[in-house]
Design a protein around this motif. Structure first.
Motif, PDB file in Angstrom:
ATOM      1  N   PHE A 141       0.801  -1.215   0.000  1.00  0.00           N
ATOM      2  CA  PHE A 141       0.000   0.000   0.000  1.00  0.00           C
ATOM      3  C   PHE A 141       0.837   1.270   0.000  1.00  0.00           C
ATOM      4  O   PHE A 141       0.404   2.302  -0.532  1.00  0.00           O
ATOM      5  CB  PHE A 141      -0.934   0.012   1.227  1.00  0.00           C
ATOM      6  N   LEU A 145       0.045   4.883  -2.184  1.00  0.00           N
ATOM      7  CA  LEU A 145      -0.433   6.068  -1.462  1.00  0.00           C
ATOM      8  C   LEU A 145       0.605   7.188  -1.455  1.00  0.00           C
ATOM      9  O   LEU A 145       0.259   8.364  -1.581  1.00  0.00           O
ATOM     10  CB  LEU A 145      -0.812   5.682  -0.037  1.00  0.00           C
ATOM     11  N   GLU A 146       1.874   6.827  -1.288  1.00  0.00           N
ATOM     12  CA  GLU A 146       2.907   7.856  -1.282  1.00  0.00           C
ATOM     13  C   GLU A 146       2.971   8.560  -2.626  1.00  0.00           C
ATOM     14  O   GLU A 146       3.182   9.774  -2.698  1.00  0.00           O
ATOM     15  CB  GLU A 146       4.265   7.232  -0.936  1.00  0.00           C
ATOM     16  N   LEU A 149      -0.239  10.871  -2.701  1.00  0.00           N
ATOM     17  CA  LEU A 149      -0.326  11.950  -1.726  1.00  0.00           C
ATOM     18  C   LEU A 149       0.924  12.816  -1.643  1.00  0.00           C
ATOM     19  O   LEU A 149       0.852  13.972  -1.237  1.00  0.00           O
ATOM     20  CB  LEU A 149      -0.613  11.368  -0.331  1.00  0.00           C
ATOM     21  N   PHE A 154       1.839  11.511   3.122  1.00  0.00           N
ATOM     22  CA  PHE A 154       1.850  10.082   3.410  1.00  0.00           C
ATOM     23  C   PHE A 154       2.426   9.807   4.794  1.00  0.00           C
ATOM     24  O   PHE A 154       1.884   8.999   5.556  1.00  0.00           O
ATOM     25  CB  PHE A 154       2.652   9.330   2.343  1.00  0.00           C
ATOM     26  N   LEU A 188      -3.845   3.330   6.616  1.00  0.00           N
ATOM     27  CA  LEU A 188      -3.557   3.443   5.187  1.00  0.00           C
ATOM     28  C   LEU A 188      -4.702   2.867   4.365  1.00  0.00           C
ATOM     29  O   LEU A 188      -5.126   3.443   3.358  1.00  0.00           O
ATOM     30  CB  LEU A 188      -2.248   2.715   4.843  1.00  0.00           C
ATOM     31  N   PHE A 192      -7.079   4.911   1.891  1.00  0.00           N
ATOM     32  CA  PHE A 192      -7.095   4.472   0.502  1.00  0.00           C
ATOM     33  C   PHE A 192      -8.521   4.187   0.042  1.00  0.00           C
ATOM     34  O   PHE A 192      -8.907   4.524  -1.085  1.00  0.00           O
ATOM     35  CB  PHE A 192      -6.221   3.228   0.345  1.00  0.00           C
ATOM     36  N   GLN A 196     -10.163   6.250  -2.919  1.00  0.00           N
ATOM     37  CA  GLN A 196     -10.531   5.502  -4.115  1.00  0.00           C
ATOM     38  C   GLN A 196     -12.013   5.668  -4.441  1.00  0.00           C
ATOM     39  O   GLN A 196     -12.398   5.877  -5.597  1.00  0.00           O
ATOM     40  CB  GLN A 196     -10.183   4.019  -3.935  1.00  0.00           C
ATOM     41  N   GLY A 238      -8.115  10.646   5.087  1.00  0.00           N
ATOM     42  CA  GLY A 238      -8.504  10.469   3.693  1.00  0.00           C
ATOM     43  C   GLY A 238      -9.622  11.413   3.292  1.00  0.00           C
ATOM     44  O   GLY A 238      -9.621  11.987   2.198  1.00  0.00           O
TER      45      GLY A 238
END
Length: 280
Positions: A141, A145-146, A149, A154, A188, A192, A196, A238
């Motif tokens: 993940f 994500l990094e 973001l 992150f 995370l 996410f 998403q 998020g």
């Protein structure tokens, strides 16, 4: 055959006793064989070579370039490396790493940093299974994500989610000691999922994975309270990120992310006060 004329210009400027007819390609001074450095064209003297090296662009080793270059998940790699390093330290007798940095809710007032340091420690039962499973999840993940973001956001998401996981333990299981990055990892996944869905992506696979992890959370010995706190914290971050995506909202975004962190600090403080309040 005529002898070449003897002149001071025909001797090495650094070694006056050595005759030479070779000139530095840059400054034009006479240099002997010892003082020559081969250049792309001709040779250059030591002083010119020193200047060239000083002005040459500095480059990173190839390994560092691959790890820290633009677009690389540097924070993810750093978190994995730090966690594995701490796990190795946990096995060294006499250091007492687990005892000193695990989260013990009863010590929150005097050692509040344990709420964060505990996410870099892992259970030593079952050897490296716990840390390997969590780091594999972070490896899955983290880069995604990094990349979405950015490194700063992150890292904030990971740390605040981990802290929220510790708050979950403090609120729901205040007499339990915990270690592990699971709270941060659930954060995370929570973030996410929100991102998403907000972008209109297909989240079915993520929901299935999240459901499996929720079920696993209730296996005896696993702190589901940390998972719950982490996923709530991650989902809130998020939501903030989705609502403040425009470039002109950067300041608002920072304030709201900080507000989420303050919210969990306040929850922890209220829970501590309730535990300290006299019964009856």
């Amino acid at each position: 055959m005529n002898d070449l004329p003897v002149s001071a210009a025909n001797f090495c400027y650094r070694h006056p006793g050595r005759q030479s007819f070779i000139l530095c390609q840059r400054c034009g001074r006479t240099i002997c064989t010892e003082c020559q450095t081969q250049a792309a064209v001709g040779v250059i003297c030591p002083e010119c070579m020193k200047i060239q090296r000083k002005n040459a662009p500095r480059t990173k080793p190839a390994v560092l370039t691959r790890l820290t270059g633009s677009g690389q998940p540097t924070v993810t790699y750093a978190l994995i490396a730090l966690t594995v390093f701490m796990f190795v330290l946990q096995w060294i007798p006499g250091l007492g790493i687990t005892q000193r940095f695990a989260y013990v809710p009863a010590l929150t007032i005097v050692e509040p940093w344990r709420m964060l340091t505990s996410i870099f420690l892992h259970s030593q039962g079952g050897l490296p299974f716990h840390v390997l499973l969590n780091m594999y999840a972070l490896w899955l993940f983290g880069p995604m994500l990094e990349g979405m973001l950015g490194r700063g956001r992150f890292l904030a998401l990971y740390l605040i989610s981990g802290f929220a996981g510790s708050v979950g333990v403090l609120v729901l299981a205040p007499f339990t000691s915990v270690v592990g990055a699971s709270g941060a990892l659930f954060g995370l996944m929570g973030a996410f999922l929100i991102i998403q869905r907000g972008l209109g992506g297909n989240s079915k696979q993520l929901l299935v994975l999240l459901g499996i992890n929720v079920v696993v959370s209730f296996i005896p010995g696993i702190a589901w309270q940390a998972h719950l706190g982490g996923i709530v914290g991650g989902a809130l971050i998020g939501f903030v990120l989705m609502r403040t995506r425009r470039p002109n909202q950067k300041g608002v975004q920072i304030v709201l992310i900080a507000a989420v962190a303050v919210l969990f600090v306040a929850i922890a403080a209220l829970r501590i006060l309730s535990l300290l309040a006299p019964v009856g």
